[in-house]
Enzyme design. Structure first.
Site, short mmCIF file in Angstrom:
data_model
loop_
_atom_site.label_atom_id
_atom_site.label_comp_id
_atom_site.label_asym_id
_atom_site.label_seq_id
_atom_site.Cartn_x
_atom_site.Cartn_y
_atom_site.Cartn_z
N ASN A 1 -10.24 -3.03 2.71
CA ASN A 1 -9.97 -2.98 1.28
C ASN A 1 -11.27 -2.74 0.52
OD1 ASN A 1 -7.22 -3.46 1.43
ND2 ASN A 1 -7.39 -5.67 1.10
N HIS B 1 0.83 -1.22 0.00
CA HIS B 1 0.00 0.00 0.00
C HIS B 1 0.86 1.27 0.00
CE1 HIS B 1 -3.83 -2.14 0.87
NE2 HIS B 1 -3.03 -2.99 1.47
N ARG C 1 -2.21 -9.58 11.90
CA ARG C 1 -2.18 -8.14 11.60
C ARG C 1 -1.99 -7.33 12.88
NH1 ARG C 1 -7.14 -6.19 8.18
NH2 ARG C 1 -5.76 -4.48 7.58
N PHE D 1 1.46 -14.10 4.63
CA PHE D 1 1.45 -12.76 4.04
C PHE D 1 2.78 -12.40 3.36
CE2 PHE D 1 1.34 -8.03 4.21
CZ PHE D 1 0.21 -7.84 3.44
#
Ligand code: HDD
Length: 710
Positions: A148, A75, A358, A161
């Site tokens: 998202n 991002h 996360r 990830f």
């Protein structure tokens, strides 16, 4: 927008303490020393060597040398805006969060939209997932909803990830390709990790090439919990629904926009806010009682699954308006730090293994990105409420904590800062009962990787399905290894055989009967191989119409960009009639002429040209209007780029309106044979043009459009 018209809120007021404005001020060093020369270094003689003594040179250059901070690992490219969140329906039965109960509150927000894979300087129209991160500055502390524009994620466990990101990012040996998934390493990974296929088919759809950030849905993705005053929990999924509907561009446009205006989405967001046409989203929740946790044929903790809205409707409870652009890109949009771990009482996590990972990663990444543990003191990251604790020191500490004590419990500091009771608003983690073995395993209930990609594909309109097929064909066509393409074809066939057949034809390959190598042939990964064999699809819902952009809103032309093709002598009457009608509906008209400067209409009035035909492209507009005026039309006809402009608009299924002589231009273009097209409006009332623009595109034209060679 003038300074006095810019909307204010509590966070903006807080940020203003840090605004710095050099207007009318003397240039100084960082120490406040007045400077009379910032062009020449200190030298021994006019032509002499520069002296080490030159502290002015050293301060200026040192600062410059360190202007960049590491870009986000994902991002990296993003655009931000300030705004406000307002509750429209309170939900005390589900959550005690102030933001979900107080109908009078206007909660300040900062939002950052982003692409995932590209670098900070990459182009906006990459085929990619878009980040939709919202920081709510609430009275109980900051809540970050880091979502998202697609309702599911690629992987089920945070452990994977780094692998998926390494696979999608430019290949490490040659740093190619930039901001593109279309390469071998990505498809090598995808085809060996079938849990990715659901998010992947969304990425092949038009959702991955939005018309505007303002026309995207947003999703919190994970199942979270809401907690009420009684401590009772409900599962929840969070949704953002754009007031303007969900709209996209075509792939051919995306490729061209990336060249014509790589900042297309960033500019669009900025311009809309600056012109006072504030982007808005409705905020909704899908609520599932705790007792229904196992009612579904998928696992609520699996982030690769959505809950179809036809099974659990989205209840709209709020509205977000973005109404103010940042003052400074770096200070705000670049330095903002979103952490899924930032929550407030009334909201809590679940055991979704992606969410759990996360909760670690985002704090950790800020340490290297923003230089240490005090990133929360950067103005954009500071909550609007006071903070007090015993955390101290560290790089870039900007606060001056007073007193003798920095520990708890203490008596020397009067026991302060003291604790709060839950009844007075302290956060209290949901007391989930856990009785389990410690294991490194994936739950069986996460194993269905094909039902939802198939549901998504079945739910799309024909034109959307065609776009998906074209996207797969393009992406796989860019891969170099045949066995990777074949493995993908076999997997696509498990989703839909017709889709796979179309892609196979485009690739010039056959769908293999079986994959020669197992789906996952990594050494020691037998359990994974087993797990990833496609089980029989579950068909718990034939279609979910809410997943199709064909069922979005088509009721507004607000902020739509209309190209008006003109030259000296254009009909003012035609132009004014159309402009008045369209501008009343919020559309933005731009005059495109053979040259810059001004054009003179048939009534001898001057109009400022917005862009000369050489500096702009059809793909930057939503529709085209050509007023009459013989002299003007004759000139326009002589410029090949105008004809290309019209042909491209037609190819991209856009509305085209012409008046009188303007119609004769169509004879020089591919539109000539299709004047009966419902979005080609010859001498019609502006209202018909408005209706056609509001439809976004005339997808009935798609077969004709394919054969337009521009
Ligand atoms: Fe992430 C940034 C969204 C999974 C690790 N992520 C980041 C941003 C968004 C998301 C919108 C940009 C925030 C901004 O504008 O600053 N990420 C998601 C969503 C996910 C997700 C919706 C799944 C549902 N992310 C995810 C996982 C991990 C990360 C599983 C790691 C285990 N994400 C990061 C990161 C980033 C980030 C490396 C880069 C910059 C940052 O955090 O602040 O920590």
């Amino acid at each position: 927008m003038s300074e006095k018209n810019k909307p204010e809120n509590q966070k903006i007021t807080d940020l203003k303490m840090h605004h710095k404005d050099g207007d009318g001020k003397i240039l100084t060093t960082n120490q406040g020393l007045k400077v009379n020369d910032t062009n020449n270094s200190l030298k021994s003689g006019e032509r002499g060597a520069t002296l080490l003594e030159d502290f002015l040179l050293r301060e200026k250059i040192t600062s410059f040398d360190h202007e960049r901070i590491p870009e986000r690992i994902v991002h990296a490219r993003g655009s931000g805006a300030h705004g406000v969140f307002e509750l429209t329906a309170s939900i005390p039965q589900f959550s005690k969060a102030g933001i979900f109960n107080d109908l009078k509150r206007k909660t300040p927000v900062f939002v950052r939209f982003s692409t995932v894979a590209g670098s900070k300087g990459s182009a906006d129209l990459a085929r990619d997932v878009r980040g939709f991160a919202v920081k709510f500055y609430t009275e109980e502390g900051t809540w970050d909803l880091v979502g998202n524009n697609m309702p599911i994620f690629f992987i089920q466990d945070a452990m994977k990830f780094p692998d998926i990101i390494h696979a999608v990012k430019p290949e490490p040996n040659r740093e190619i390709p930039q901001a593109a998934a279309a390469h071998d390493t990505f498809y090598d990974f995808i085809s060996r990790s079938t849990e990715t296929l659901h998010n992947h088919i969304w990425a092949m759809s038009d959702r991955a090439i939005p018309r505007s950030f303002r026309m995207m849905e947003g999703f919190g993705i994970h199942t979270f919990r809401l907690i009420n005053e009684e401590g009772e929990a409900h599962f929840v999924k969070f949704h953002w629904k754009p007031i303007l509907g969900v709209h996209s561009v075509t792939w051919d446009e995306a490729v061209k926009i990336n060249g014509a205006d790589p900042d297309f989405h960033r500019r669009d967001l900025w311009d809309a806010i600056e012109s006072g046409q504030f982007p808005q989203w409705e905020f909704g929740v899908q609520i599932v009682p705790q007792a229904d946790e196992f009612k579904f044929e998928f696992d609520l903790l699996d982030p690769t699954k959505l809950i179809p809205e036809e099974m659990v409707p989205v209840q709209i409870i709020g509205k977000m308006t973005l109404n103010r652009n940042p003052e400074n890109f770096f200070a705000e949009t670049e330095q903002v730090a979103f952490l899924p771990g930032h929550i407030v009482p009334g909201i809590d996590f679940t055991n979704d293994p992606l969410l759990q990972g996360r909760l670690f990663s985002y704090r950790d990444t800020q340490l290297s990105r923003l230089g240490g543990p005090n990133f929360n003191q950067i103005p954009i990251n500071r909550p609007i409420v006071e903070t007090h604790n015993n955390q101290r020191d560290g790089m870039m500490q900007t606060e001056i904590p007073k007193g003798q004590t920095a520990y708890f419990p203490n008596s020397l500091g009067g026991g302060c800062p003291h604790l709060s009771k839950i009844s007075e608003g302290a956060f209290h983690s949901y007391e989930e009962k856990i009785d389990a073995k410690k294991i490194r395993e994936r739950s069986e209930s996460f194993n269905d990787h094909f039902s939802q990609p198939a549901l998504f594909y079945r739910s799309l309109a024909k034109w959307e399905q065609q776009h998906v097929a074209e996207a797969y064909t393009f992406e796989l066509g860019k891969c170099e290894h045949e066995y990777i393409k074949e493995r993908m074809l076999w997997l696509i066939a498990q989703i839909d055989t017709d889709l796979a057949a179309e892609v196979a034809a485009g690739l010039g390959l056959k769908i293999p009967d079986a994959i020669e190598q197992p789906v996952n042939q990594a050494i020691g990964a037998d359990a994974e191989v087993e797990r990833q064999q496609p089980p029989a699809q579950k068909n718990y819902l034939n279609q979910s119409p809410k997943l199709s952009q064909a069922n979005t809103k088509f009721d507004s032309i607000a902020t739509r960009q209309i190209a008006v093709l003109v030259a000296d002598g254009f009909s003012m009457q035609h132009y004014k009639r159309m402009a008045d009608a369209l501008e009343k509906e919020g559309a933005v008209l731009k005059l495109i002429a053979p040259h810059g400067g001004v054009v003179i209409c048939d009534e001898n009035m001057e109009y400022a040209v917005d862009a000369s035909i050489t500096t702009t492209e059809s793909v930057l507009f939503d529709a085209v209007f050509i007023p009459g005026g013989k002299k003007a039309i004759d000139k326009i006809k002589q410029e090949a780029k105008f004809l290309k402009f019209i042909n491209e608009a037609f190819k991209h299924c856009k509305a085209i309106a012409v008046n009188e002589e303007g119609g004769s231009i169509l004879d020089e273009t591919y539109v000539a044979k299709h004047k009966d097209d419902k979005a080609v409006l010859i001498n019609q009332n502006p209202i018909e043009f408005i209706k056609a623009i509001a439809k976004h595109r005339n997808w009935d034209r798609i077969e004709v459009a394919k054969n337009i060679p521009v």
